[in-house]
Design a protein around this motif. Structure first.
Motif, PDB file in Angstrom:
ATOM      1  N   LEU A 123      24.074 -32.010 -86.510  1.00 33.81           N
ATOM      2  CA  LEU A 123      24.481 -33.080 -87.571  1.00 33.81           C
ATOM      3  C   LEU A 123      24.628 -32.667 -88.876  1.00 33.81           C
ATOM      4  CD1 LEU A 123      22.696 -36.014 -85.921  1.00 33.81           C
ATOM      5  CD2 LEU A 123      25.204 -35.749 -85.941  1.00 33.81           C
ATOM      6  N   LEU A 134      31.935 -41.508 -88.089  1.00 29.65           N
ATOM      7  CA  LEU A 134      31.354 -40.809 -86.949  1.00 29.65           C
ATOM      8  C   LEU A 134      31.980 -41.280 -85.549  1.00 29.65           C
ATOM      9  CD1 LEU A 134      27.706 -40.381 -87.812  1.00 29.65           C
ATOM     10  CD2 LEU A 134      29.386 -39.002 -88.460  1.00 29.65           C
ATOM     11  N   GLN A 138      28.467 -38.856 -81.786  1.00 29.28           N
ATOM     12  CA  GLN A 138      27.844 -38.531 -83.016  1.00 29.28           C
ATOM     13  C   GLN A 138      26.615 -39.611 -83.555  1.00 29.28           C
ATOM     14  OE1 GLN A 138      31.400 -37.672 -85.414  1.00 29.28           O
ATOM     15  NE2 GLN A 138      31.136 -35.511 -85.016  1.00 29.28           N
TER      16      GLN A 138
END
Length: 353
Positions: A123, A134, A138
């Motif tokens: 990340l 995102l 994610q």
């Protein structure tokens, strides 16, 4: 990392008892999955460990310290929920470090922990983005990062992949398992998906109706289920169960046709009602005479295997074969069975004989 111990744990809602005096030991660094159908009590058990549900009886301990009356924030536990629960107005970095900021951890340490967790979860390039920017996977990694930065004794996961599509769930399973190996953290993972449990856990706790049916390693549950419920819950396609009775050293189906018994069944009394359990991959289509004949109803080619649905002795079965088969509905095919893989279950109790 820590040992988690549950002893004679009970949960009541008024006069209704939903957890019935269960015992579980989760070893230091172990990944344990709680599985079972909806309403079996797995999420309630997880929430009792977290302190989000009161304990009606028994104890929950971490490293031999009873934590029944300790507030959730003081249990040194981090929880990842089905919902990401990210603050939309905060960046990824701010979301991951928010709990540390509330705990008045020095800013330099917060930054170091965030960057370490971000590197672990891939990340790093997203730390300044907002959740709306995102993907679902994610966002789930951010939620896990928020737990990781706290360096807790125990990680709790409550169906964290349920909101993801099928392809992303498979990828995230791999990522969570890899993350567990890197961190070596004690983890308890709730899921209704037995494939998730089989592929990720060191041990699985199978629950039904607030009781524990069996605890064991994934392949132990698959190869030696304690009862009919565990046998049918673990494995996809599910195990085949044929009704009948033991008679004259054979298993007699309801229509009078017979199947051979495994050596382990030698000595069973004649007339004992039972169910004959065999998994789909333990059949083999043979040339010439087999141990039984299957009437094919449906042929499902999946590419790497073929799934056949049909009947043996008038009872429904499924067979999987690692080959492409040119079969048609209504066709009869001879099949053999791996007798060492056959399980017999008592018709009344459901327990494996």
């Amino acid at each position: 990392m820590a040992n988690v111990s549950v002893r004679n744990l009970k949960k009541n809602y008024g006069t209704v008892e939903v957890i019935h005096g269960i015992d579980v030991d989760i070893r230091n660094g172990e990944f344990v999955a709680l599985v079972g159908p909806s309403g079996c009590g797995k999420s309630t058990l997880l929430r009792m460990i977290a302190g989000l549900e009161d304990v009606s009886g028994g104890t929950v301990s971490i490293d031999e310290e009873v934590i029944n009356d300790i507030a959730p924030r003081d249990r040194d536990i981090a929880m990842v929920f089905q919902s990401y629960a990210l603050y939309p107005h905060m960046t990824v970095a701010e979301n991951m470090g928010f709990a540390l900021k509330l705990a008045k951890v020095p800013a330099t340490e917060i930054d170091a922990r965030i960057r370490e967790a971000a590197a672990t979860l891939n990340l790093t390039d997203y730390l300044e983005r907002f959740p709306r920017e995102l993907s679902g996977g994610q966002r789930q990694r951010v939620a896990m990062g928020r737990a990781i930065v706290r360096s807790p004794k125990v990680f709790l996961f409550d169906e964290p992949l349920s909101n993801l599509d099928a392809k992303l769930r498979v990828r995230m399973r791999t990522e969570i398992k890899s993350l567990h190996h890197r961190l070596g953290a004690t983890s308890v993972y709730v899921t209704h998906d037995q494939i998730e449990a089989m592929t990720m856990a060191d041990r699985i706790v199978v629950m039904r109706g607030g009781h524990i049916e069996q605890i064991g390693a994934p392949l132990e549950l698959y190869d030696a289920p304690a009862n009919e419920f565990v046998a049918t819950f673990i494995g996809s396609p599910s195990i085949n169960l044929l009704e009948g009775k033991v008679q004259g050293g054979r298993f007699v189906l309801i229509d009078g046709s017979t199947l051979p018994l495994p050596e382990a069944a030698a000595g069973l009394e004649d007339g004992r009602a039972a169910k004959y359990g065999i998994r789909p991959e333990h059949f083999t289509i043979t040339e010439g005479e087999g141990m039984a004949n299957m009437t094919v109803d449906v042929v499902e080619p999946t590419g790497n295997e073929t799934i056949l649905s049909g009947t043996i002795g008038g009872q429904e079965v499924q067979i999987t074969q690692q080959q492409r088969l040119a079969l048609s509905p209504g066709q009869k095919v001879p099949v053999s069975l791996r007798l060492e893989a056959v399980h017999l279950f008592d018709a009344l109790t459901g327990q494996r004989i």
